[in-house]
Design a protein around this motif. Structure first.
Motif, PDB file in Angstrom:
ATOM      1  N   VAL A  83       0.861  -1.179   0.000  1.00  0.00           N
ATOM      2  CA  VAL A  83       0.000   0.000   0.000  1.00  0.00           C
ATOM      3  C   VAL A  83       0.896   1.226   0.000  1.00  0.00           C
ATOM      4  O   VAL A  83       1.828   1.321   0.790  1.00  0.00           O
ATOM      5  N   THR A  84       0.628   2.144  -0.911  1.00  0.00           N
ATOM      6  CA  THR A  84       1.323   3.426  -0.904  1.00  0.00           C
ATOM      7  C   THR A  84       0.282   4.533  -0.852  1.00  0.00           C
ATOM      8  O   THR A  84      -0.747   4.461  -1.532  1.00  0.00           O
ATOM      9  N   ARG A  85       0.534   5.501  -0.002  1.00  0.00           N
ATOM     10  CA  ARG A  85      -0.409   6.601   0.187  1.00  0.00           C
ATOM     11  C   ARG A  85       0.276   7.912  -0.175  1.00  0.00           C
ATOM     12  O   ARG A  85       1.435   8.120   0.161  1.00  0.00           O
ATOM     13  N   ARG A  86      -0.450   8.781  -0.821  1.00  0.00           N
ATOM     14  CA  ARG A  86       0.056  10.115  -1.149  1.00  0.00           C
ATOM     15  C   ARG A  86      -0.719  11.102  -0.283  1.00  0.00           C
ATOM     16  O   ARG A  86      -1.955  11.153  -0.329  1.00  0.00           O
ATOM     17  N   ILE A  87       0.035  11.872   0.518  1.00  0.00           N
ATOM     18  CA  ILE A  87      -0.567  12.777   1.492  1.00  0.00           C
ATOM     19  C   ILE A  87       0.044  14.160   1.301  1.00  0.00           C
ATOM     20  O   ILE A  87       1.263  14.292   1.152  1.00  0.00           O
ATOM     21  N   GLN A 129      -4.969  12.732   2.748  1.00  0.00           N
ATOM     22  CA  GLN A 129      -4.627  11.688   1.782  1.00  0.00           C
ATOM     23  C   GLN A 129      -5.403  11.951   0.504  1.00  0.00           C
ATOM     24  O   GLN A 129      -6.623  11.967   0.497  1.00  0.00           O
ATOM     25  N   TYR A 130      -4.670  12.189  -0.580  1.00  0.00           N
ATOM     26  CA  TYR A 130      -5.355  12.505  -1.831  1.00  0.00           C
ATOM     27  C   TYR A 130      -5.352  11.340  -2.809  1.00  0.00           C
ATOM     28  O   TYR A 130      -6.153  11.324  -3.735  1.00  0.00           O
ATOM     29  N   MET A 178      -4.101   6.822  -3.249  1.00  0.00           N
ATOM     30  CA  MET A 178      -3.414   5.639  -2.737  1.00  0.00           C
ATOM     31  C   MET A 178      -3.413   4.526  -3.781  1.00  0.00           C
ATOM     32  O   MET A 178      -4.242   4.510  -4.686  1.00  0.00           O
ATOM     33  N   ASP A 215      -3.268   0.262  -3.687  1.00  0.00           N
ATOM     34  CA  ASP A 215      -3.357  -0.949  -2.876  1.00  0.00           C
ATOM     35  C   ASP A 215      -3.204  -2.128  -3.822  1.00  0.00           C
ATOM     36  O   ASP A 215      -3.953  -2.257  -4.787  1.00  0.00           O
TER      37      ASP A 215
END
Length: 105
Positions: A14-18, A23-24, A26, A28
């Motif tokens: 999982v990678t999240r962009r914040i 959080q705008y 992600m 999965d």
């Protein structure tokens, strides 16, 4: 972030962009594509989902990065197990010998 269940039997990337604590977007690996949560994130997700090289790279990370590095991650990861908590019965009033001493204010 790599998540493991039963060792490497079930691995997830999982990678999240914040930005600014929001959080705008992600990715999965279980879903297999980017998901946007804001108008800007939706635009970024559409762009990344339209590029097969970006999608293929992110889908492969679970094998090339997570499972490959599992022996390194394992000693530091917390195994999550179900915690069985007994269901409490009705409250039992304290006996006179167990009562707390009164205190004045």
């Amino acid at each position: 972030e790599c998540q493991f269940i039963n060792g490497t039997e079930k691995a997830r990337f999982v990678t999240r962009r914040i930005y600014n604590r929001l959080q705008y977007m992600m990715f999965d690996s279980d879903v297999g594509h980017f998901v946007g949560f804001t108008p800007y994130g939706e635009k970024q997700a559409r762009y990344r989902n339209s590029n097969p090289e970006i999608l293929e790279y992110n889908r492969a990370v679970v094998d090339t990065y997570c499972r490959h590095n599992y022996p390194i991650f394992a000693p530091f990861s917390a195994e999550r197990r179900a915690l069985l908590v007994p269901i409490p019965g009705p409250p039992v009033p304290p006996s006179p010998s167990q009562s707390l001493p009164a205190h004045s204010q």
